[in-house]
Design an enzyme around this catalytic site. Structure first.
Site, PDB file in Angstrom:
ATOM      1  N   SER A 155     -10.055  52.276  13.781  1.00 31.13           N
ATOM      2  CA  SER A 155      -9.632  51.719  15.076  1.00 31.13           C
ATOM      3  C   SER A 155     -10.152  52.598  16.213  1.00 31.13           C
ATOM      4  O   SER A 155      -9.511  52.703  17.258  1.00 31.13           O
ATOM      5  CB  SER A 155      -8.106  51.646  15.131  1.00 31.13           C
ATOM      6  OG  SER A 155      -7.608  50.960  14.022  1.00 31.13           O
ATOM      7  N   LYS A 174     -13.460  48.887  21.697  1.00 34.20           N
ATOM      8  CA  LYS A 174     -13.556  49.669  20.453  1.00 34.20           C
ATOM      9  C   LYS A 174     -15.017  50.036  20.179  1.00 34.20           C
ATOM     10  O   LYS A 174     -15.938  49.305  20.587  1.00 34.20           O
ATOM     11  CB  LYS A 174     -13.019  48.866  19.271  1.00 34.20           C
ATOM     12  CG  LYS A 174     -11.509  48.863  19.146  1.00 34.20           C
ATOM     13  CD  LYS A 174     -11.141  48.201  17.819  1.00 34.20           C
ATOM     14  CE  LYS A 174      -9.651  48.050  17.672  1.00 34.20           C
ATOM     15  NZ  LYS A 174      -9.322  47.250  16.488  1.00 34.20           N
ATOM     16  N   LYS A 214      -6.024  30.136  11.992  1.00 33.63           N
ATOM     17  CA  LYS A 214      -5.194  31.272  11.569  1.00 33.63           C
ATOM     18  C   LYS A 214      -4.419  31.721  12.788  1.00 33.63           C
ATOM     19  O   LYS A 214      -4.997  31.967  13.846  1.00 33.63           O
ATOM     20  CB  LYS A 214      -6.045  32.425  11.026  1.00 33.63           C
ATOM     21  CG  LYS A 214      -5.157  33.632  10.668  1.00 33.63           C
ATOM     22  CD  LYS A 214      -5.888  34.705   9.888  1.00 33.63           C
ATOM     23  CE  LYS A 214      -6.485  35.767  10.771  1.00 33.63           C
ATOM     24  NZ  LYS A 214      -6.893  36.966  10.003  1.00 33.63           N
ATOM     25  N   ARG A 247     -11.003  38.782   2.966  1.00 31.95           N
ATOM     26  CA  ARG A 247     -12.172  38.151   3.603  1.00 31.95           C
ATOM     27  C   ARG A 247     -12.963  39.163   4.414  1.00 31.95           C
ATOM     28  O   ARG A 247     -14.180  39.056   4.561  1.00 31.95           O
ATOM     29  CB  ARG A 247     -11.782  36.927   4.416  1.00 31.95           C
ATOM     30  CG  ARG A 247     -10.904  37.130   5.671  1.00 31.95           C
ATOM     31  CD  ARG A 247     -11.710  37.606   6.869  1.00 31.95           C
ATOM     32  NE  ARG A 247     -11.213  37.162   8.141  1.00 31.95           N
ATOM     33  CZ  ARG A 247     -11.251  37.896   9.252  1.00 31.95           C
ATOM     34  NH1 ARG A 247     -11.679  39.162   9.234  1.00 31.95           N
ATOM     35  NH2 ARG A 247     -10.837  37.391  10.371  1.00 31.95           N
ATOM     36  N   MET A 272     -17.251  47.577  10.561  1.00 31.15           N
ATOM     37  CA  MET A 272     -16.223  46.540  10.351  1.00 31.15           C
ATOM     38  C   MET A 272     -14.987  46.734  11.231  1.00 31.15           C
ATOM     39  O   MET A 272     -14.153  45.844  11.319  1.00 31.15           O
ATOM     40  CB  MET A 272     -15.792  46.547   8.874  1.00 31.15           C
ATOM     41  CG  MET A 272     -16.926  46.345   7.891  1.00 31.15           C
ATOM     42  SD  MET A 272     -17.899  44.846   8.172  1.00 31.15           S
ATOM     43  CE  MET A 272     -16.662  43.584   7.943  1.00 31.15           C
ATOM     44  N   GLY A 273     -14.840  47.877  11.861  1.00 31.12           N
ATOM     45  CA  GLY A 273     -13.601  48.139  12.609  1.00 31.12           C
ATOM     46  C   GLY A 273     -13.584  47.565  14.008  1.00 31.12           C
ATOM     47  O   GLY A 273     -12.525  47.232  14.536  1.00 31.12           O
ATOM     48  N   THR A 274     -14.754  47.441  14.635  1.00 27.07           N
ATOM     49  CA  THR A 274     -14.795  47.028  16.049  1.00 27.07           C
ATOM     50  C   THR A 274     -14.679  45.515  16.168  1.00 27.07           C
ATOM     51  O   THR A 274     -15.629  44.786  15.900  1.00 27.07           O
ATOM     52  CB  THR A 274     -16.091  47.555  16.706  1.00 27.07           C
ATOM     53  OG1 THR A 274     -16.080  48.976  16.623  1.00 27.07           O
ATOM     54  CG2 THR A 274     -16.166  47.132  18.164  1.00 27.07           C
ATOM     55  N   ASP A 275     -13.481  45.079  16.577  1.00 27.48           N
ATOM     56  CA  ASP A 275     -13.215  43.645  16.723  1.00 27.48           C
ATOM     57  C   ASP A 275     -12.527  43.347  18.054  1.00 27.48           C
ATOM     58  O   ASP A 275     -11.898  42.319  18.209  1.00 27.48           O
ATOM     59  CB  ASP A 275     -12.343  43.155  15.553  1.00 27.48           C
ATOM     60  CG  ASP A 275     -11.042  43.939  15.418  1.00 27.48           C
ATOM     61  OD1 ASP A 275     -10.816  44.862  16.228  1.00 27.48           O
ATOM     62  OD2 ASP A 275     -10.248  43.628  14.518  1.00 27.48           O
ATOM     63  N   ASN A 292     -12.038  60.674   7.060  1.00 25.10           N
ATOM     64  CA  ASN A 292     -10.987  59.988   7.811  1.00 25.10           C
ATOM     65  C   ASN A 292     -10.393  60.968   8.812  1.00 25.10           C
ATOM     66  O   ASN A 292     -10.368  62.183   8.575  1.00 25.10           O
ATOM     67  CB  ASN A 292      -9.887  59.483   6.863  1.00 25.10           C
ATOM     68  CG  ASN A 292      -8.947  58.523   7.567  1.00 25.10           C
ATOM     69  OD1 ASN A 292      -9.392  57.536   8.150  1.00 25.10           O
ATOM     70  ND2 ASN A 292      -7.655  58.807   7.533  1.00 25.10           N
TER      71      ASN A 292
HETATM   72  P1  NAD Z   1      -4.999  51.037   9.854  1.00 23.72           P
HETATM   73  O1  NAD Z   1      -4.104  51.216  11.041  1.00 23.72           O
HETATM   74  O2  NAD Z   1      -4.381  50.883   8.514  1.00 23.72           O
HETATM   75  O3  NAD Z   1      -6.027  52.259   9.779  1.00 23.72           O
HETATM   76  C1  NAD Z   1      -6.698  52.682  10.926  1.00 23.72           C
HETATM   77  C2  NAD Z   1      -7.863  53.564  10.548  1.00 23.72           C
HETATM   78  O4  NAD Z   1      -8.546  53.938  11.747  1.00 23.72           O
HETATM   79  C3  NAD Z   1      -7.440  54.865   9.873  1.00 23.72           C
HETATM   80  O5  NAD Z   1      -8.439  55.243   8.961  1.00 23.72           O
HETATM   81  C4  NAD Z   1      -7.406  55.841  11.050  1.00 23.72           C
HETATM   82  O6  NAD Z   1      -7.581  57.176  10.652  1.00 23.72           O
HETATM   83  C5  NAD Z   1      -8.587  55.354  11.840  1.00 23.72           C
HETATM   84  N1  NAD Z   1      -8.549  55.734  13.251  1.00 23.72           N
HETATM   85  C6  NAD Z   1      -7.640  55.360  14.171  1.00 23.72           C
HETATM   86  N2  NAD Z   1      -7.967  55.888  15.375  1.00 23.72           N
HETATM   87  C7  NAD Z   1      -9.101  56.597  15.195  1.00 23.72           C
HETATM   88  C8  NAD Z   1      -9.926  57.369  16.053  1.00 23.72           C
HETATM   89  N3  NAD Z   1      -9.659  57.483  17.321  1.00 23.72           N
HETATM   90  N4  NAD Z   1     -11.009  57.962  15.521  1.00 23.72           N
HETATM   91  C9  NAD Z   1     -11.317  57.815  14.214  1.00 23.72           C
HETATM   92  N5  NAD Z   1     -10.569  57.097  13.344  1.00 23.72           N
HETATM   93  C10 NAD Z   1      -9.484  56.503  13.843  1.00 23.72           C
HETATM   94  O7  NAD Z   1      -5.927  49.793  10.201  1.00 23.72           O
HETATM   95  P2  NAD Z   1      -6.710  48.829   9.223  1.00 23.72           P
HETATM   96  O8  NAD Z   1      -5.854  47.648   8.927  1.00 23.72           O
HETATM   97  O9  NAD Z   1      -7.301  49.603   8.105  1.00 23.72           O
HETATM   98  O10 NAD Z   1      -7.866  48.293  10.209  1.00 23.72           O
HETATM   99  C11 NAD Z   1      -8.907  49.149  10.625  1.00 23.72           C
HETATM  100  C12 NAD Z   1      -9.688  48.496  11.735  1.00 23.72           C
HETATM  101  O11 NAD Z   1     -10.315  47.305  11.257  1.00 23.72           O
HETATM  102  C13 NAD Z   1      -8.820  48.042  12.916  1.00 23.72           C
HETATM  103  O12 NAD Z   1      -9.459  48.436  14.090  1.00 23.72           O
HETATM  104  C14 NAD Z   1      -8.772  46.542  12.794  1.00 23.72           C
HETATM  105  O13 NAD Z   1      -8.609  45.905  14.045  1.00 23.72           O
HETATM  106  C15 NAD Z   1     -10.127  46.261  12.188  1.00 23.72           C
HETATM  107  N6  NAD Z   1     -10.221  44.994  11.450  1.00 23.72           N
HETATM  108  C16 NAD Z   1     -11.403  44.317  11.557  1.00 23.72           C
HETATM  109  C17 NAD Z   1     -11.552  43.124  10.883  1.00 23.72           C
HETATM  110  C18 NAD Z   1     -12.864  42.391  10.958  1.00 23.72           C
HETATM  111  O14 NAD Z   1     -12.954  41.254  10.496  1.00 23.72           O
HETATM  112  N7  NAD Z   1     -13.902  42.981  11.471  1.00 23.72           N
HETATM  113  C19 NAD Z   1     -10.505  42.606  10.100  1.00 23.72           C
HETATM  114  C20 NAD Z   1      -9.340  43.337  10.009  1.00 23.72           C
HETATM  115  C21 NAD Z   1      -9.207  44.544  10.677  1.00 23.72           C
END
Ligand code: NAD
Length: 334
Positions: free
Chosen positions: A212, A239, A80, A123, A232-235, A172
């Site tokens: 994020s 982070k 990818k 996914r 799921m957010g920490t990648d 949020n």
């Molecule tokens: P997005 O930009 O659409 O949304 C970001 C989210 O994070 C929002 O809910 C926002 O309010 C919140 N946020 C941002 N800064 C913050 C902070 N300091 N404190 C609390 N909340 C905060 O992004 P998305 O596409 O929904 O992706 C979210 C996260 O998931 C990203 O960090 C992205 O890298 C990660 N991600 C992980 C995977 C995985 O496989 N684990 C896959 C895709 C995305």
């Protein structure tokens, strides 16, 4: 698809599967199966991810990279490629852009080009859904959503299919964005309530964090016994979504240990020596039955979903098969 099912044109050609076709053919159930199977193969060492490349290219503020791997069980080889272009919004394009390229593992010939944007969300949602299916208490009733960005709606829809949830509680940073989650709950007949983070932990049996954030949003002592939490957010290095101490209190599972300890949620607990690498179980081992998952109703389970290239390849390969079967893949000759 087996060779027997392929027409001569498909044999010789390359399948093009657009973003629109991916959305038409790839549903949550197929994504769940593809991701569960590849986690299983990773744990058996029949599928492995190659080192990830991610670079700032010095143009358009873009971060570009690729994730690659080979799944010998599924016979899926590819990568990818894509990244983050912050100026895309002004051109009505998604900032995150990705494309999956699949090759024939027997010959190395190009097999398919597949849009990767929608598939990434599907996914990622399938990953936390697999963790809920294998690790959450069977009687979980309340789902907690931390984050309401692009990924969160996919996460919510996939999660609620895993248990008989009755209510969803959400938090949020920008509370007004919670309406996207409330709308889905309304559509699915679930009660939705916006709450504080502490209240969310007090109520939820299953929690998904998909933000994020770079600092912990969830404290260790807010989590009640029996909770399953999918981080799921920490990648990325730096982070963080939960208190590092929570990883010591919980039984920790992940998609890939190498990523979990370097760029996943476990990076902070590892750095602080609160846990060791050997404390983290690949979820594939639970799927395969070689390691235990949840062992009691009081245990806290934590899934560190870091996101691996093999997940992308697995859903892209499934999307190609579905698109071909439905006559929706464009075939071209190279
Ligand atoms: P997005 O930009 O659409 O949304 C970001 C989210 O994070 C929002 O809910 C926002 O309010 C919140 N946020 C941002 N800064 C913050 C902070 N300091 N404190 C609390 N909340 C905060 O992004 P998305 O596409 O929904 O992706 C979210 C996260 O998931 C990203 O960090 C992205 O890298 C990660 N991600 C992980 C995977 C995985 O496989 N684990 C896959 C895709 C995305």
């Amino acid at each position: 698809m087996s060779d027997n099912n392929q027409s001569p044109a498909q044999d010789q050609g390359i399948s093009l599967v657009s973003e629109a076709v991916c959305q038409e053919v790839m549903g949550r159930a197929d994504a769940f199966i593809a991701v569960e199977n590849v986690f299983s193969a990773m744990a058996k060492n029949t599928a492995y991810n190659f080192p990830v490349i991610r670079e700032a290219i010095g143009h358009a503020d873009a971060l570009y990279g690729f994730k690659s791997g080979f799944d010998r069980d599924g016979m899926v080889l590819g990568l990818k490629s894509g990244g983050y272009w912050p100026g895309n919004m002004q051109q009505n394009l998604t900032n995150h852009q990705s494309t999956v390229i699949l090759f024939d593992p027997d010959t190395g010939k190009l097999k398919a080009l597949v849009g990767g944007n929608y598939l990434t969300a599907v996914r990622t949602a399938a990953s936390s859904a697999v963790s809920i299916a294998h690790l959450a208490r069977k009687d979980a009733k309340v789902l907690g959503m931390v984050g309401a960005g692009h990924q969160s709606t996919f996460q919510l829809r996939a999660a609620v299919e895993q248990r008989n949830f009755e209510r969803v509680v959400g938090w949020n940073l920008e509370p007004e964005r919670l309406s996207v989650l409330a709308q889905i709950c309304d559509e699915l007949g679930l009660v939705f309530e916006a709450v504080s983070r502490e209240e969310l932990c007090a109520q939820a049996d299953v929690i998904i964090t998909i933000t994020s954030a770079f600092e912990a949003l969830i404290e260790n002592d807010w989590i009640k016994p029996g909770t399953h939490i999918a981080c799921m957010g920490t990648d990325t290095i730096g982070k963080q979504e939960v208190d590092a101490k929570l990883l010591a209190s919980a039984s920790v599972f992940t998609d890939e240990v190498a990523q979990s300890i370097t760029l996943g949620e476990a990076q902070h607990a590892i750095a602080a020596k609160l846990i060791q690498q050997t404390d983290i179980t690949p979820i594939g081992e639970v799927i395969n039955g070689s390691k235990a998952g949840r062992t009691s109703n009081e245990e806290i389970t934590l899934f560190d979903g870091t996101g691996v290239g093999l997940q992308d390849l697995a859903v892209a390969s499934a999307a190609v098969e579905l698109a071909q079967a439905q006559g929706k893949a464009n075939q071209i000759a190279l």
